[in-house]
Structure formats: C-alpha cells, structure tokens
Design an enzyme around this catalytic site. Structure first.
Site, short mmCIF file in Angstrom:
data_model
loop_
_atom_site.label_atom_id
_atom_site.label_comp_id
_atom_site.label_asym_id
_atom_site.label_seq_id
_atom_site.Cartn_x
_atom_site.Cartn_y
_atom_site.Cartn_z
N GLY A 108 11.26 23.02 56.60
CA GLY A 108 10.44 22.76 55.41
C GLY A 108 9.99 21.32 55.23
NE ARG A 113 4.46 42.31 62.65
CZ ARG A 113 5.47 41.47 62.89
NH1 ARG A 113 5.69 40.47 62.07
NH2 ARG A 113 6.26 41.65 63.92
CG HIS A 135 -0.57 25.24 66.15
ND1 HIS A 135 0.44 26.16 66.38
CD2 HIS A 135 -0.93 24.76 67.36
CE1 HIS A 135 0.67 26.24 67.68
NE2 HIS A 135 -0.15 25.40 68.30
CG ASP A 155 -1.28 29.26 66.55
OD1 ASP A 155 -0.98 29.15 65.35
OD2 ASP A 155 -0.43 29.38 67.45
CB ALA A 176 -0.04 13.42 62.78
C1 GRF Z 1 5.72 22.32 62.22
O1 GRF Z 1 5.70 21.63 63.43
C2 GRF Z 1 4.45 23.12 62.05
O2 GRF Z 1 3.34 22.52 62.64
C3 GRF Z 1 4.79 24.41 62.75
O3 GRF Z 1 6.13 24.64 62.45
C4 GRF Z 1 6.79 23.41 62.19
C5 GRF Z 1 7.42 23.55 60.84
O4 GRF Z 1 8.20 22.42 60.51
N1 GRF Z 1 3.90 25.47 62.33
P1 GRF Z 1 8.71 22.24 59.04
O5 GRF Z 1 9.52 23.48 58.71
O6 GRF Z 1 7.52 22.09 58.15
O7 GRF Z 1 9.57 21.00 59.08
#
Ligand code: GRF
Length: 216
Positions: free
Chosen positions: A15, A68, A112, A148, A176
């Site tokens: 998170g 789902r 992503h 994606d 970033a």
């Molecule tokens: C991040 O690298 C995001 O880009 C990917 O999953 C990861 C989640 O990290 N989709 P966090 O839980 O927000 O720290």
C-alpha cells in the site's frame, strides 16, 4: 473548494501507492478524497495505512464467491455504496472480470511499474533488466479488458543502472510512482483528461522537452 472526487482504492499488499494518495489528500488542495479502501487480503499492510488515516476499509475474500464476476459484483456494490467516482488499482493482485472493467469504463485507473506497453504483467523490473533497457519507469493508465493496456495518463522514466537488481530498480521506480499517481488523479479530478480513441489527452499539460541519456 468544489466537491472532491471520491476514490475507491483497491489493494492487496504493502500500500505505498495508497499512502501516496493518502498524503496527497491530506495536503489540502488536492481535488480528491479516498472514500473506501478495498483489499482482497485481510493481512494487507495497506489496510493499517487506511485505518491510520481514518479511511473506511473493506476486506473481501474470494471464498464465498462462486466466480470472479460475483466477487467483482460485490466489490462494485461496496464502491457504489461508498459513492465512489473513480477506482484506483494500487497493487491489486487479482484479475478483474470483463463485467467490472465495463462497469467502471473510463472510471478505473491502474499504476504499473514499467513504461507501457513494454513489460506488461508480473515481474516488470526483472523483465526490464533482462531486456537490457537503459530506461524504465511507471505508467498510470485507464484500464481496458487486456491486462496493462489502456489510454496512458502519465509516465515517468527512470534510468536503469548497470549494477541494478530488481530490488534497487523497483525502489527507484517506486519513487516515481508515488509522484505520478496523485498527479494523474489530480488531472482527472480537475476534468482535464479526455479520452480520444486509444489516447488520453491532458489539457494544459506542462510540456517537458528535456531528454535524458543513460549511461551518461
Ligand atoms: C507497485 O509497484 C505498482 O506499480 C504495482 O504494484 C506495486 C504496488 O506497491 N501495480 P504498493 O502496494 O503500492 O506499495
């Protein structure tokens, strides 16, 4: 301030991107607020971040849902009940049903950790290292049926260093990510993002004509 856009944030783990959104919301002039955090994992560390910020949370297990689509329908019901306008995927590690993607069409975004369309799917940093690219980064985009894929709102590029591991690269990209996600939400909330075919156009986007060289 005008009504703030209500966000539903979907997580499965750490998170840290959720935290970036929480911090942006706390800053005051951000035109969005987090109405609900949904996790499909009861032990997701991100839940504590939401609770610390006084944000309602909801844990949904796939157990008890026959498929789902029914899990996703429960999720949609929770998001609608919370008055959510925009759903933000932030490390949500479940595939979404076509029904969910359709229900939230143009109101569902993802972050992503690569410069899409390169390195879709899992292990984006390993893929980037394997490919030997000199830059990678992150992408915030609207979600479409393909994983994606979807109109890109903002990207940030970071250099890949020769001695990077997946961990060191992930840490650089994550910084970033934490800038890009709140920025993308701000632009959407300000009504500045328009979708035109496969592209998302940002009104009055600051132009950046710099170039970077790596190694360099
Ligand atoms: C991040 O690298 C995001 O880009 C990917 O999953 C990861 C989640 O990290 N989709 P966090 O839980 O927000 O720290």
């Amino acid at each position: 301030m005008a009504r703030r856009l209500k966000l539903g944030v979907l997580i499965s783990g750490r998170g840290s991107n959720l935290q970036a959104l929480i911090d942006a919301a706390a800053a005051g002039d951000w035109p969005a607020e987090i109405a609900l955090v949904v996790s499909n994992k009861a032990d997701a560390a991100g839940l504590a971040r939401a609770e610390a910020a006084g944000i309602p949370t909801c844990v949904l297990s796939h157990r008890g849902h026959p498929d789902r689509a029914s899990f996703d329908a429960t999720m949609t019901a929770a998001l609608v009940a919370a008055g959510v306008d925009l759903v933000c995927l932030a490390g949500f590690m479940r595939l979404l049903s076509p029904e969910f993607v359709e229900a939230w069409h143009d109101r569902l975004i993802n972050i992503h950790p690569s410069l899409l369309p390169s390195f879709r799917g899992l292990h984006a940093h390993e893929q980037a290292l394997e490919a030997g690219v000199r830059f990678t980064g992150c992408t915030v985009h609207f979600v479409r049926a393909e994983m994606d894929d979807g109109p890109i709102i903002v990207q940030a590029a970071v250099p890949v260093l020769q001695d990077d591991t997946a961990e060191t690269l992930a840490a650089r990209v994550l910084q970033a990510e934490h800038r890009c996600y709140p920025q993308a939400v701000r632009w959407i909330a300000e009504g500045r993002v328009r979708i035109s075919g496969a592209r998302a156009l940002v009104a009055d986007a600051p132009a950046n004509e710099d170039f970077l060289v790596s190694p360099g």
